[in-house]
Design a protein around this motif. Structure first.
Motif, PDB file in Angstrom:
ATOM      1  N   ALA A  22       0.053  13.234   2.744  1.00 49.98           N
ATOM      2  CA  ALA A  22      -0.136  11.927   2.087  1.00 49.98           C
ATOM      3  C   ALA A  22       1.155  11.127   2.120  1.00 49.98           C
ATOM      4  N   PHE A  23       2.285  11.782   1.838  1.00 45.88           N
ATOM      5  CA  PHE A  23       3.555  11.082   1.878  1.00 45.88           C
ATOM      6  C   PHE A  23       3.866  10.611   3.295  1.00 45.88           C
ATOM      7  N   LEU A  24       3.519  11.427   4.268  1.00 43.72           N
ATOM      8  CA  LEU A  24       3.755  11.030   5.666  1.00 43.72           C
ATOM      9  C   LEU A  24       2.920   9.825   6.054  1.00 43.72           C
ATOM     10  N   LEU A  25       1.665   9.796   5.621  1.00 44.69           N
ATOM     11  CA  LEU A  25       0.791   8.654   5.909  1.00 44.69           C
ATOM     12  C   LEU A  25       1.340   7.380   5.283  1.00 44.69           C
ATOM     13  N   LEU A  26       1.796   7.503   4.045  1.00 42.44           N
ATOM     14  CA  LEU A  26       2.257   6.308   3.323  1.00 42.44           C
ATOM     15  C   LEU A  26       3.562   5.819   3.895  1.00 42.44           C
ATOM     16  N   VAL A  29      12.640   5.012   4.689  1.00 39.52           N
ATOM     17  CA  VAL A  29      13.599   6.049   4.288  1.00 39.52           C
ATOM     18  C   VAL A  29      13.118   6.754   3.023  1.00 39.52           C
ATOM     19  N   GLY A  30      12.644   5.986   2.058  1.00 40.36           N
ATOM     20  CA  GLY A  30      12.131   6.588   0.827  1.00 40.36           C
ATOM     21  C   GLY A  30      10.956   7.512   1.088  1.00 40.36           C
ATOM     22  N   ALA A  31      10.057   7.092   1.945  1.00 40.09           N
ATOM     23  CA  ALA A  31       8.913   7.939   2.284  1.00 40.09           C
ATOM     24  C   ALA A  31       9.353   9.173   3.058  1.00 40.09           C
ATOM     25  N   ALA A  32      10.292   8.998   3.974  1.00 35.00           N
ATOM     26  CA  ALA A  32      10.749  10.129   4.799  1.00 35.00           C
ATOM     27  C   ALA A  32      11.416  11.211   3.964  1.00 35.00           C
ATOM     28  N   ILE A  33      12.212  10.804   2.978  1.00 31.93           N
ATOM     29  CA  ILE A  33      12.850  11.846   2.169  1.00 31.93           C
ATOM     30  C   ILE A  33      11.840  12.576   1.288  1.00 31.93           C
ATOM     31  N   ALA A  88       0.839  -1.215   0.000  1.00 30.00           N
ATOM     32  CA  ALA A  88       0.000   0.000   0.000  1.00 30.00           C
ATOM     33  C   ALA A  88       0.863   1.249   0.000  1.00 30.00           C
ATOM     34  N   CYS A  89       1.988   1.204   0.692  1.00 31.00           N
ATOM     35  CA  CYS A  89       2.934   2.325   0.664  1.00 31.00           C
ATOM     36  C   CYS A  89       3.364   2.593  -0.776  1.00 31.00           C
TER      37      CYS A  89
END
Length: 164
Positions: free
Chosen positions: A160-164, A80-84, A17-18
């Motif tokens: 949205a990026f933070l949620l994912l 890490v990918g989502a955090a950046i 889902a991410c």
């Protein structure tokens, strides 16, 4: 075995889902920022590029390390990918996020499928466990983009990026 399988499917759903949420949100942001359809197409292609090159090494790694190490690595890489992307929501970073989320999803799927295949006792049970595992990507293909869309509409791309 049922509870083990349920936990594995839940893990698969979360990681996938991410990736699917980012696969929808990142191109929308790129289009909003004025990037060309070709650039957006390249961004989408990056989600599949890492798994293409990682499939065999990921399978070998899962054979050597089992389930926990590859899945932990996949969670770390996806995080890490989502955090950046949250910290720096620009096109170049979205490309890196596409690679990391695609790689993480591919690694986790390979490790999970290997593990589930070894849980089964006999051909009938093997068919059953893989049928149940096939439900995970279907659910995440709905949940990821739906959650991303709701978050984008309500709070913006960073949320949205933070949620994912």
């Amino acid at each position: 075995m049922r509870s083990d399988l349920a936990r594995l499917i839940a893990a698969q759903i979360c990681l996938h889902a991410c990736m699917t949420g980012f696969r929808m949100a990142a191109p929308l942001m790129a289009l909003r920022e004025g990037y060309s359809p070709a650039a957006v197409g390249m961004l989408l292609a990056l989600f599949a590029l890492a798994p293409v090159f990682m499939a065999l090494p990921a399978g070998r790694y899962a054979d050597r390390r089992g389930l926990k190490k590859p899945v932990a690595m996949a969670v770390g890489v996806a995080s890490v990918g989502a955090a950046i992307a949250v910290a720096f929501p620009v096109f170049g970073v979205l490309c890196v996020t596409a690679l990391t989320c695609g790689a993480a999803s591919g690694l986790a799927m390979i490790a999970l499928q290997r593990h589930v295949g070894r849980l089964a006792n006999g051909p009938t049970e093997l068919k059953q466990v893989f049928s149940w595992m096939a439900i995970g990507p279907s659910i995440s293909n709905f949940l990821g983009p739906f959650a991303a869309g709701v978050m984008i509409d309500s709070f913006g791309f960073r949320a949205a990026f933070l949620l994912l």
